[in-house]
Design a protein around this motif. Structure first.
Motif, short mmCIF file in Angstrom:
data_model
loop_
_atom_site.label_atom_id
_atom_site.label_comp_id
_atom_site.label_asym_id
_atom_site.label_seq_id
_atom_site.Cartn_x
_atom_site.Cartn_y
_atom_site.Cartn_z
N TRP A 23 2.76 5.33 6.43
CA TRP A 23 2.10 6.22 7.40
C TRP A 23 3.07 7.28 7.91
CZ3 TRP A 23 -1.70 3.52 11.28
CH2 TRP A 23 -2.60 2.72 10.56
N SER A 24 2.53 8.45 8.19
CA SER A 24 3.33 9.49 8.83
C SER A 24 3.49 9.20 10.31
CB SER A 24 2.64 10.85 8.65
OG SER A 24 1.43 10.89 9.42
N ASP A 25 4.41 9.91 10.94
CA ASP A 25 4.58 9.75 12.39
C ASP A 25 3.27 10.04 13.11
OD1 ASP A 25 7.19 9.20 11.83
OD2 ASP A 25 8.00 11.08 12.64
N GLU A 26 2.57 11.08 12.69
CA GLU A 26 1.31 11.45 13.33
C GLU A 26 0.25 10.37 13.15
OE1 GLU A 26 -1.64 13.33 15.44
OE2 GLU A 26 0.53 13.67 15.42
N ASP A 27 0.21 9.76 11.95
CA ASP A 27 -0.74 8.68 11.71
C ASP A 27 -0.57 7.56 12.73
OD1 ASP A 27 -1.90 9.87 9.49
OD2 ASP A 27 -0.54 8.88 8.07
N VAL A 28 0.68 7.20 13.00
CA VAL A 28 0.97 6.10 13.92
C VAL A 28 0.74 6.53 15.36
CG1 VAL A 28 2.75 4.54 14.79
CG2 VAL A 28 2.62 5.04 12.33
N LEU A 29 1.35 7.62 15.77
CA LEU A 29 1.30 8.03 17.17
C LEU A 29 -0.12 8.34 17.63
CD1 LEU A 29 4.46 10.31 17.22
CD2 LEU A 29 4.23 8.04 18.23
N ALA A 46 5.85 -0.45 14.45
CA ALA A 46 5.93 0.88 13.85
C ALA A 46 5.84 1.97 14.91
CB ALA A 46 4.81 1.05 12.82
N TRP A 47 4.98 1.76 15.91
CA TRP A 47 4.87 2.73 16.99
C TRP A 47 6.16 2.80 17.81
CZ3 TRP A 47 5.13 1.81 22.27
CH2 TRP A 47 4.87 2.92 23.08
N CYS A 48 6.73 1.65 18.11
CA CYS A 48 7.99 1.64 18.87
C CYS A 48 9.08 2.41 18.13
CB CYS A 48 8.46 0.20 19.10
SG CYS A 48 7.55 -0.68 20.38
N ALA A 49 9.14 2.25 16.81
CA ALA A 49 10.14 2.97 16.03
C ALA A 49 9.97 4.48 16.20
CB ALA A 49 10.05 2.58 14.56
#
Length: 282
Positions: free
Chosen positions: A83-89, A126-129
């Motif tokens: 997942w991209s950063d945007e996908d997660v955030l 993953a979000w915390c990262a």
């Protein structure tokens, strides 16, 4: 057979890790409709666990949502490393107040997090990262190459993983806490048979659950804050709820308070509770 199992694990991981977000959502919804009425052992056990903590039978709609949550958790675990950063955030729901609890502890004495089997704990890591929080956890040594796949996937999400049973594991985790990393431990089911029995709060008959002592021992050893984090599916998004500090006293008292926080999360969102194994003592 071992070679075939390893090949199967590889194929599942390869295919599951490439499912687009929209297709994943469709598979979860449709799969839940097809599966939730089947007499599967895991679903029967979840029904039993649900009845004990909620004091009633689950509805068909709740059973369907449970299967949807289970599928979503597994498909997320397979694909999160891609997942991209945007996908997660964009898929995380957390209040500023709850985020501040995490950052306050990490900026102060350190943080040990206890989690139940709810929602997607991999998504939380993953979000915390992406938020600049380094996550460390422990994983069970699984057969057929599964442990290695889970470890690689979680490292791809930005987490560090220690194997369960590692020599001097508590020393390593204590070093992680002191280095400012957030140590996250699944803590609602004792796999070692060296845990502690504590009550699960209900309005009806008393329930007893065996849980690991790790969160209480690690927080006591390092002086870190101990909190519970519960993750709840909200469609294809995940809500994170962070508890207030759990007072660290004796192991039994501390883990009793941890389990009480787990119970609050289950009461709020029982269809995100992925406990398909036997949980309570006879």
């Amino acid at each position: 057979m071992t070679g075939l199992r390893r090949l199967g694990v590889h194929l599942v991981w390869r295919l599951g890790g490439r499912i687009p977000h929209r297709l994943r959502n469709v598979l979860c919804v449709v799969g839940a409709v097809l599966v939730h009425r089947l007499p599967l052992g895991g679903l029967k056990q979840w029904d039993s666990n649900f009845r004990k903590v909620m004091g009633r039978h689950p509805t068909h709609a709740e059973r369907r949502l449970l299967v949807e949550s289970w599928l979503r958790n597994n498909l997320m675990s397979l694909s999160l490393a891609n997942w991209s950063d945007e996908d997660v955030l964009s898929r995380c729901i957390i209040s500023e107040h709850h985020l501040a609890r995490l950052r306050t502890s990490l900026a102060g004495p350190g943080l040990v997090v206890a989690l139940p089997h709810m929602g997607s704990w991999d998504f939380a890591g993953a979000w915390c990262a992406r938020e600049g929080i380094k996550v460390v956890s422990v994983a069970e040594r699984l057969p057929a190459g599964l442990y290695e796949k889970f470890r690689e996937a979680r490292e791809g999400m930005g987490m560090d993983i220690h194997p369960m049973g590692k020599r001097a594991l508590m020393d390593a985790l204590a070093d992680d806490v002191r280095a400012g990393r957030m140590v996250c431990l699944l803590s609602d089911r004792d796999l070692s048979r060296r845990g502690v029995d504590v009550p699960w709060p209900t309005d009806d008959h008393p329930l007893v659950v065996g849980v690991p002592m790790g969160p209480a021992l690690l927080a006591a050893r390092t002086g870190a804050d101990l909190r519970v984090v519960v993750t709840i599916f909200r469609g294809d998004s995940v809500e994170l709820r962070v508890s207030e500090r759990i007072e660290v006293t004796s192991v039994k008292e501390t883990m009793t308070d941890v389990v009480a926080a787990f119970a609050e999360g289950v009461d709020a969102a029982p269809t995100s509770w992925l406990m398909l194994q036997r949980l309570f003592r006879p």
